[in-house]
Design an enzyme around this catalytic site. Structure first.
Site, PDB file in Angstrom:
ATOM      1  N   ASP A 180      -2.985  -4.081   5.021  1.00  0.00           N
ATOM      2  CA  ASP A 180      -1.766  -3.819   5.801  1.00  0.00           C
ATOM      3  C   ASP A 180      -1.523  -2.325   6.050  1.00  0.00           C
ATOM      4  O   ASP A 180      -0.622  -1.967   6.808  1.00  0.00           O
ATOM      5  CB  ASP A 180      -0.532  -4.362   5.059  1.00  0.00           C
ATOM      6  CG  ASP A 180      -0.424  -5.872   5.146  1.00  0.00           C
ATOM      7  OD1 ASP A 180      -1.083  -6.468   6.008  1.00  0.00           O
ATOM      8  OD2 ASP A 180       0.342  -6.458   4.346  1.00  0.00           O
TER       9      ASP A 180
ATOM     10  N   GLY B  43       6.252  -9.579   0.001  1.00  0.00           N
ATOM     11  CA  GLY B  43       5.624  -9.947   1.275  1.00  0.00           C
ATOM     12  C   GLY B  43       6.076  -9.057   2.414  1.00  0.00           C
ATOM     13  O   GLY B  43       5.993  -9.418   3.585  1.00  0.00           O
ATOM     14  N   LEU B  44       6.554  -7.853   2.061  1.00  0.00           N
ATOM     15  CA  LEU B  44       7.103  -6.933   3.068  1.00  0.00           C
ATOM     16  C   LEU B  44       6.260  -5.654   3.192  1.00  0.00           C
ATOM     17  O   LEU B  44       6.687  -4.684   3.830  1.00  0.00           O
ATOM     18  CB  LEU B  44       8.544  -6.552   2.703  1.00  0.00           C
ATOM     19  CG  LEU B  44       9.528  -7.732   2.599  1.00  0.00           C
ATOM     20  CD1 LEU B  44      10.865  -7.261   2.040  1.00  0.00           C
ATOM     21  CD2 LEU B  44       9.726  -8.388   3.966  1.00  0.00           C
TER      22      LEU B  44
ATOM     23  N   LYS C 165       7.437  -4.320   6.799  1.00  0.00           N
ATOM     24  CA  LYS C 165       7.050  -5.211   7.907  1.00  0.00           C
ATOM     25  C   LYS C 165       7.401  -6.650   7.559  1.00  0.00           C
ATOM     26  O   LYS C 165       7.528  -7.011   6.375  1.00  0.00           O
ATOM     27  CB  LYS C 165       5.563  -5.111   8.243  1.00  0.00           C
ATOM     28  CG  LYS C 165       4.584  -5.554   7.119  1.00  0.00           C
ATOM     29  CD  LYS C 165       4.264  -7.044   7.121  1.00  0.00           C
ATOM     30  CE  LYS C 165       3.378  -7.433   5.936  1.00  0.00           C
ATOM     31  NZ  LYS C 165       3.600  -8.699   5.336  1.00  0.00           N
TER      32      LYS C 165
ATOM     33  N   ALA D 274       6.960  -6.588  -4.325  1.00  0.00           N
ATOM     34  CA  ALA D 274       6.223  -7.866  -4.388  1.00  0.00           C
ATOM     35  C   ALA D 274       6.957  -8.946  -3.594  1.00  0.00           C
ATOM     36  O   ALA D 274       7.228 -10.032  -4.094  1.00  0.00           O
ATOM     37  CB  ALA D 274       5.997  -8.309  -5.834  1.00  0.00           C
TER      38      ALA D 274
HETATM   39  P1  ATP Z   1       2.003  -6.963   0.904  1.00  0.00           P
HETATM   40  O1  ATP Z   1       2.999  -7.562   1.870  1.00  0.00           O
HETATM   41  O2  ATP Z   1       1.274  -5.739   1.433  1.00  0.00           O
HETATM   42  O3  ATP Z   1       1.104  -7.966   0.234  1.00  0.00           O
HETATM   43  P2  ATP Z   1       4.089  -6.957  -1.014  1.00  0.00           P
HETATM   44  O4  ATP Z   1       5.324  -6.565  -0.268  1.00  0.00           O
HETATM   45  O5  ATP Z   1       3.905  -8.416  -1.256  1.00  0.00           O
HETATM   46  O6  ATP Z   1       2.858  -6.325  -0.289  1.00  0.00           O
HETATM   47  P3  ATP Z   1       4.321  -4.799  -2.886  1.00  0.00           P
HETATM   48  O7  ATP Z   1       5.763  -4.439  -2.819  1.00  0.00           O
HETATM   49  O8  ATP Z   1       3.357  -3.888  -2.237  1.00  0.00           O
HETATM   50  O9  ATP Z   1       4.077  -6.292  -2.410  1.00  0.00           O
HETATM   51  O10 ATP Z   1       3.973  -4.990  -4.439  1.00  0.00           O
HETATM   52  C1  ATP Z   1       2.846  -5.738  -4.880  1.00  0.00           C
HETATM   53  C2  ATP Z   1       2.470  -5.244  -6.283  1.00  0.00           C
HETATM   54  O11 ATP Z   1       1.962  -3.935  -6.175  1.00  0.00           O
HETATM   55  C3  ATP Z   1       3.638  -5.187  -7.241  1.00  0.00           C
HETATM   56  O12 ATP Z   1       3.333  -5.978  -8.342  1.00  0.00           O
HETATM   57  C4  ATP Z   1       3.795  -3.726  -7.618  1.00  0.00           C
HETATM   58  O13 ATP Z   1       3.967  -3.561  -8.997  1.00  0.00           O
HETATM   59  C5  ATP Z   1       2.486  -3.082  -7.176  1.00  0.00           C
HETATM   60  N1  ATP Z   1       2.646  -1.752  -6.522  1.00  0.00           N
HETATM   61  C6  ATP Z   1       1.727  -0.780  -6.526  1.00  0.00           C
HETATM   62  N2  ATP Z   1       2.130   0.285  -5.827  1.00  0.00           N
HETATM   63  C7  ATP Z   1       3.346  -0.005  -5.332  1.00  0.00           C
HETATM   64  C8  ATP Z   1       4.265   0.721  -4.526  1.00  0.00           C
HETATM   65  N3  ATP Z   1       4.022   1.955  -4.085  1.00  0.00           N
HETATM   66  N4  ATP Z   1       5.394   0.104  -4.168  1.00  0.00           N
HETATM   67  C9  ATP Z   1       5.635  -1.161  -4.608  1.00  0.00           C
HETATM   68  N5  ATP Z   1       4.815  -1.867  -5.387  1.00  0.00           N
HETATM   69  C10 ATP Z   1       3.667  -1.320  -5.760  1.00  0.00           C
END
Ligand code: ATP
Length: 316
Positions: free
Chosen positions: A141, A103-104, A11, A101
């Site tokens: 989310d 923001g997606l 997203k 990590a």
């Molecule tokens: P959001 O937008 O929901 O805050 P995000 O895109 O910023 O998420 P993610 O890709 O979900 O971030 O990753 C955030 C942290 O979670 C990372 O440091 C990663 O190591 C950990 N993590 C745990 N489970 C997962 C997974 N299934 N996929 C990716 N990262 C994960």
């Protein structure tokens, strides 16, 4: 069926406004969330070890309980112990395409896929709203990621109202490969800088902020007016992330001069996206970003908006 393959889209935030504190330590938010056609693939299989096993070859993705997909399986096992025993646990494989990590909602959409996949695998017959309730226990989310599309999210992001779907707007998305922004850090820093300006009556404030501030963006979406959507993109977290991360600021500036309808950081960053009405323009924008950031190691995608969340690809 013994196995399901699901696609789990990322997203972006078309809008993110922080409007107050919550007693549970989270923030009261008004967000407009949009699914994009950049997805991980998740395989959910009946296990033969009587345990939860998770496999993913991406170096940044943990394989233990700190993986939110693993925690989704644990939650299902705790809620439905008889199914867990009957089906011999569960094996989960994550094929990562969504930058980590970033923001997606990469982790959240994996958790959503595990919930949807295990509901099918174990023949539980849970409805979408029941799955969303379980998802809210895992992360703010996750409920959105189940149904996806375009939605306004309030509360800590888990209360959803659907908006008319925005199909086929083009998104150019870029992230510095080795850069991570901690989501808790971004919110904590925003609170330290701007917390005094919050109004405390969050309930009426949510209603007002939804109507007044995000209202013009909602109208632009209802009218599918790409130009207006581009102009109304908003993210409060840019105020703390851009000054701290010059690479993200630079990317924002490059996008702003690359011929997009609008540009914004997604979530707590560091991904930045540009919005385009036509694929041809999006490809030109991609080239301009590559040229302007020639010395940077970027993950770069041309993708588009979609009106769905988790989809079932195949079953065996
Ligand atoms: P959001 O937008 O929901 O805050 P995000 O895109 O910023 O998420 P993610 O890709 O979900 O971030 O990753 C955030 C942290 O979670 C990372 O440091 C990663 O190591 C950990 N993590 C745990 N489970 C997962 C997974 N299934 N996929 C990716 N990262 C994960």
């Amino acid at each position: 069926m013994r196995s399901y393959t699901l696609t789990a889209p990322a997203k972006i935030n078309l809008y993110l406004e922080i409007i107050g504190d919550r007693p549970d330590g989270y923030h009261e938010l008004v967000m407009i969330l949009q699914s994009i056609d950049l997805a991980d693939t998740i395989e959910v299989q009946a296990g033969n070890t009587g345990a939860i096993r998770l496999c993913c070859t991406h170096p940044q993705v943990p394989l233990d309980k700190s993986n939110i997909g693993y925690r989704a399986a644990e939650l299902m096992a705790a809620k439905f112990p008889a199914a867990y025993d009957n089906y011999g646990g569960v094996d989960i494989t994550i094929h990562k395409r969504i930058p980590v990590a970033a923001g997606l909602a990469g982790g959240s959409t994996n958790a959503a896929a595990v919930l949807v996949g295990m509901n099918l695998l174990w023949n539980l017959g849970l409805t979408r709203s029941e799955l969303e309730e379980l998802g809210a226990l895992l992360g703010s989310d996750v409920p959105f990621c189940i149904g996806g599309g375009t939605a306004i999210a309030t509360g800590r992001g888990e209360q959803l109202s659907p908006l008319p779907g925005l199909d086929n707007m083009y998104i150019v998305l870029a992230k510095h490969r080795s850069l991570e922004v901690s989501t808790p850090w971004a919110y904590k820093t925003y609170r330290a800088a701007y917390g005094e300006t919050y109004l405390k009556d969050t309930e009426s404030l949510t209603a007002r902020a939804t109507a007044v501030h995000s209202g013009p963006m909602v109208q632009a979406i209802v009218h599918k007016n790409a130009r207006e959507i581009g102009q109304k993109l908003h993210n409060d977290l840019e105020q703390v992330v851009l000054p701290e991360y010059p690479q993200v600021l630079r990317l924002r500036e490059v996008f702003a001069n690359a011929g997009v309808l609008g540009t914004m950081m997604s979530g707590s960053g560091p991904s930045v996206f540009g919005l385009c009405e036509y694929e041809e323009i999006a490809k030109q924008v991609q080239v301009r970003v590559i040229e302007a950031m020639a010395n940077e190691d970027l993950e770069l995608f041309v993708t588009r908006t979609i009106s769905h969340g988790i989809q079932i690809g195949s079953s065996v």
